[in-house]
Design an enzyme around this catalytic site. Structure first.
Site, PDB file in Angstrom:
ATOM      1  N   ASP A  81       0.880  -1.172   0.000  1.00  0.00           N
ATOM      2  CA  ASP A  81       0.000   0.000   0.000  1.00  0.00           C
ATOM      3  C   ASP A  81       0.917   1.221   0.000  1.00  0.00           C
ATOM      4  O   ASP A  81       1.639   1.457   0.970  1.00  0.00           O
ATOM      5  CB  ASP A  81      -0.886  -0.039   1.255  1.00  0.00           C
ATOM      6  CG  ASP A  81      -1.797   1.170   1.382  1.00  0.00           C
ATOM      7  OD1 ASP A  81      -1.516   2.219   0.754  1.00  0.00           O
ATOM      8  OD2 ASP A  81      -2.781   1.076   2.137  1.00  0.00           O
ATOM      9  N   VAL A  82       0.910   1.986  -1.093  1.00  0.00           N
ATOM     10  CA  VAL A  82       1.894   3.072  -1.228  1.00  0.00           C
ATOM     11  C   VAL A  82       1.697   4.191  -0.207  1.00  0.00           C
ATOM     12  O   VAL A  82       2.587   5.020  -0.021  1.00  0.00           O
ATOM     13  CB  VAL A  82       1.909   3.679  -2.657  1.00  0.00           C
ATOM     14  CG1 VAL A  82       2.351   2.653  -3.688  1.00  0.00           C
ATOM     15  CG2 VAL A  82       0.571   4.314  -3.023  1.00  0.00           C
ATOM     16  N   TYR A 181      -9.252  15.108  -4.934  1.00  0.00           N
ATOM     17  CA  TYR A 181      -8.445  14.588  -6.057  1.00  0.00           C
ATOM     18  C   TYR A 181      -7.642  15.717  -6.713  1.00  0.00           C
ATOM     19  O   TYR A 181      -6.427  15.601  -6.930  1.00  0.00           O
ATOM     20  CB  TYR A 181      -9.377  13.912  -7.077  1.00  0.00           C
ATOM     21  CG  TYR A 181      -8.667  13.260  -8.229  1.00  0.00           C
ATOM     22  CD1 TYR A 181      -8.140  11.974  -8.122  1.00  0.00           C
ATOM     23  CD2 TYR A 181      -8.524  13.922  -9.453  1.00  0.00           C
ATOM     24  CE1 TYR A 181      -7.502  11.364  -9.193  1.00  0.00           C
ATOM     25  CE2 TYR A 181      -7.889  13.317 -10.524  1.00  0.00           C
ATOM     26  CZ  TYR A 181      -7.377  12.034 -10.400  1.00  0.00           C
ATOM     27  OH  TYR A 181      -6.740  11.437 -11.466  1.00  0.00           O
TER      28      TYR A 181
HETATM   29  P1  NAD Z   1      -7.155   2.370 -12.085  1.00  0.00           P
HETATM   30  O1  NAD Z   1      -8.152   2.440 -10.998  1.00  0.00           O
HETATM   31  O2  NAD Z   1      -7.343   1.397 -13.197  1.00  0.00           O
HETATM   32  O3  NAD Z   1      -5.696   2.143 -11.501  1.00  0.00           O
HETATM   33  C1  NAD Z   1      -5.261   2.676 -10.279  1.00  0.00           C
HETATM   34  C2  NAD Z   1      -4.286   1.708  -9.676  1.00  0.00           C
HETATM   35  O4  NAD Z   1      -3.800   2.234  -8.429  1.00  0.00           O
HETATM   36  C3  NAD Z   1      -4.950   0.364  -9.370  1.00  0.00           C
HETATM   37  O5  NAD Z   1      -4.062  -0.661  -9.732  1.00  0.00           O
HETATM   38  C4  NAD Z   1      -5.128   0.421  -7.866  1.00  0.00           C
HETATM   39  O6  NAD Z   1      -5.170  -0.843  -7.249  1.00  0.00           O
HETATM   40  C5  NAD Z   1      -3.874   1.186  -7.474  1.00  0.00           C
HETATM   41  N1  NAD Z   1      -3.911   1.679  -6.106  1.00  0.00           N
HETATM   42  C6  NAD Z   1      -4.920   2.339  -5.482  1.00  0.00           C
HETATM   43  N2  NAD Z   1      -4.587   2.559  -4.192  1.00  0.00           N
HETATM   44  C7  NAD Z   1      -3.351   2.036  -4.016  1.00  0.00           C
HETATM   45  C8  NAD Z   1      -2.468   1.940  -2.908  1.00  0.00           C
HETATM   46  N3  NAD Z   1      -2.806   2.446  -1.710  1.00  0.00           N
HETATM   47  N4  NAD Z   1      -1.268   1.345  -3.081  1.00  0.00           N
HETATM   48  C9  NAD Z   1      -0.911   0.822  -4.290  1.00  0.00           C
HETATM   49  N5  NAD Z   1      -1.719   0.871  -5.368  1.00  0.00           N
HETATM   50  C10 NAD Z   1      -2.918   1.472  -5.229  1.00  0.00           C
HETATM   51  O7  NAD Z   1      -7.078   3.847 -12.664  1.00  0.00           O
HETATM   52  P2  NAD Z   1      -6.104   4.502 -13.759  1.00  0.00           P
HETATM   53  O8  NAD Z   1      -6.940   5.354 -14.591  1.00  0.00           O
HETATM   54  O9  NAD Z   1      -5.239   3.492 -14.395  1.00  0.00           O
HETATM   55  O10 NAD Z   1      -5.241   5.455 -12.817  1.00  0.00           O
HETATM   56  C11 NAD Z   1      -3.825   5.441 -12.773  1.00  0.00           C
HETATM   57  C12 NAD Z   1      -3.311   6.829 -12.455  1.00  0.00           C
HETATM   58  O11 NAD Z   1      -3.646   7.717 -13.538  1.00  0.00           O
HETATM   59  C13 NAD Z   1      -3.910   7.463 -11.200  1.00  0.00           C
HETATM   60  O12 NAD Z   1      -2.901   8.167 -10.501  1.00  0.00           O
HETATM   61  C14 NAD Z   1      -4.942   8.419 -11.752  1.00  0.00           C
HETATM   62  O13 NAD Z   1      -5.176   9.501 -10.885  1.00  0.00           O
HETATM   63  C15 NAD Z   1      -4.258   8.873 -13.030  1.00  0.00           C
HETATM   64  N6  NAD Z   1      -5.166   9.444 -14.029  1.00  0.00           N
HETATM   65  C16 NAD Z   1      -6.086   8.674 -14.679  1.00  0.00           C
HETATM   66  C17 NAD Z   1      -6.909   9.279 -15.626  1.00  0.00           C
HETATM   67  C18 NAD Z   1      -7.929   8.503 -16.406  1.00  0.00           C
HETATM   68  O14 NAD Z   1      -8.682   9.136 -17.171  1.00  0.00           O
HETATM   69  N7  NAD Z   1      -8.013   7.201 -16.308  1.00  0.00           N
HETATM   70  C19 NAD Z   1      -6.798  10.639 -15.889  1.00  0.00           C
HETATM   71  C20 NAD Z   1      -5.859  11.394 -15.199  1.00  0.00           C
HETATM   72  C21 NAD Z   1      -5.036  10.780 -14.273  1.00  0.00           C
END
Ligand code: NAD
Length: 283
Positions: A81-82, A181
């Protein structure tokens, strides 16, 4: 003829990847889903050994590691857990014991806990800040310690280490109903820049990627139905949703020596979402 795209296009087919990261070791947090998964696989395709961090879902993490290994590199899944210091420290110890060192950190793990501001609980605030901002602090700190004490490995890279922070267009675009967020990603912008300034003399590069709307589980509501997709297109001048691979391509470049003179920068990979699309027709 009107050549403007309006409807949902199929995802573009993946581009071939060069082995720009041969011999390097990478850690990607939150790598068993969405963007993190695409990034982890792309780094492997580019020749890096990859640590697939996950917090829950070991099977999905192992499947990502397996896919990475099919590109002829090493990969392992590590639970942590980061947002928890002891978890992050234990993860790095395990990485050093197994891989020896790391050259690339992609601090990607992130989540949302949305609510109208007056209904936002302290728990929702703390969870989002804890994972999205403190999580990046903890993972970056451990990586920086390693990069600084080890120095440059000239045979594999011009830099002593590369960090890519996963941010969001909401490090710039205010986001009602998602104050926790947006605050976390605004924090990532200054964490990234201040750290980049501090460690640049050690030839450590720190950059961010700010995705727009990417097709992943975090934002299913925004693209799942044709109505939602059409509404989303009003925010995207390029008129298609982003794919996880769009982000992975940017991360591979930022991790490689092709971006060796780039540090302290945020690369917006957003199909123009930050271009004030409300002014598309002249305002
Ligand atoms: P996602 O939910 O598919 O992936 C998020 C990942 O983070 C998952 O694997 C989840 O298990 C992991 N995670 C959550 N809490 C954690 C913890 N405490 N320790 C370790 N891992 C943890 O969503 P995504 O879209 O792939 O998001 C990835 C990143 O991209 C995030 O930082 C998100 O804010 C960013 N982001 C996504 C979008 C989008 O449109 N999808 C846009 C802007 C930014």
């Amino acid at each position: 003829m009107d050549t403007a795209f309006q409807a949902a296009d199929p995802a573009p087919s993946p581009l071939p990847r060069r082995r720009l990261l041969e011999g390097q070791q990478a850690l990607v947090t939150g790598a068993n889903s969405g963007i993190g998964k695409a990034v982890a696989v792309a780094l492997g395709e580019a020749g890096a050994d990859v640590v697939v961090n996950y917090v829950a879902g070991p099977e999905a993490a192992e499947a990502v590691a397996e896919e990475i290994r099919s590109h002829g590199v090493q990969a392992m899944a590590v639970q942590a857990d980061v947002s928890r210091e002891e978890d992050v420290e234990a993860m790095y110890e395990h990485i050093f014991a197994t891989f020896g060192t790391i050259d690339i950190l992609v601090a990607n793990a992130g989540l949302q806990r949305d609510a109208a501001f007056e209904r936002m609980t302290l728990a929702a605030w703390n969870t989002v800040l804890g994972v999205n901002l403190t999580g990046q602090f903890l993972c970056c700190r451990a990586a920086i310690r390693e990069f600084k004490q080890r120095g440059i490995r000239r045979e594999i890279s011009r830099a002593a280490g590369k960090i890519i922070c996963m941010s969001s267009v909401h490090d710039r675009i205010p986001w009602a109903g998602h104050v926790n967020y947006a605050a976390s990603k605004g924090g990532v912008a200054m964490l990234m820049q201040s750290l980049a300034q501090e460690v640049a003399p050690h030839r450590i590069r720190v950059n961010a990627v700010s995705p727009g709307a990417i097709r992943t589980p975090i934002n299913t509501d925004a693209w799942e139905t044709p109505e939602a997709y059409a509404a989303l297109m009003r925010l995207i001048p390029y008129k298609r949703i982003g794919e996880p691979d769009d982000i992975a391509n940017a991360v591979v470049w930022l991790a490689s020596d092709e971006s060796d003179y780039v540090t302290g920068t945020t690369l917006y990979v957003d199909g123009g979402m930050t271009l004030y699309p409300g002014f598309e027709a002249g305002g």
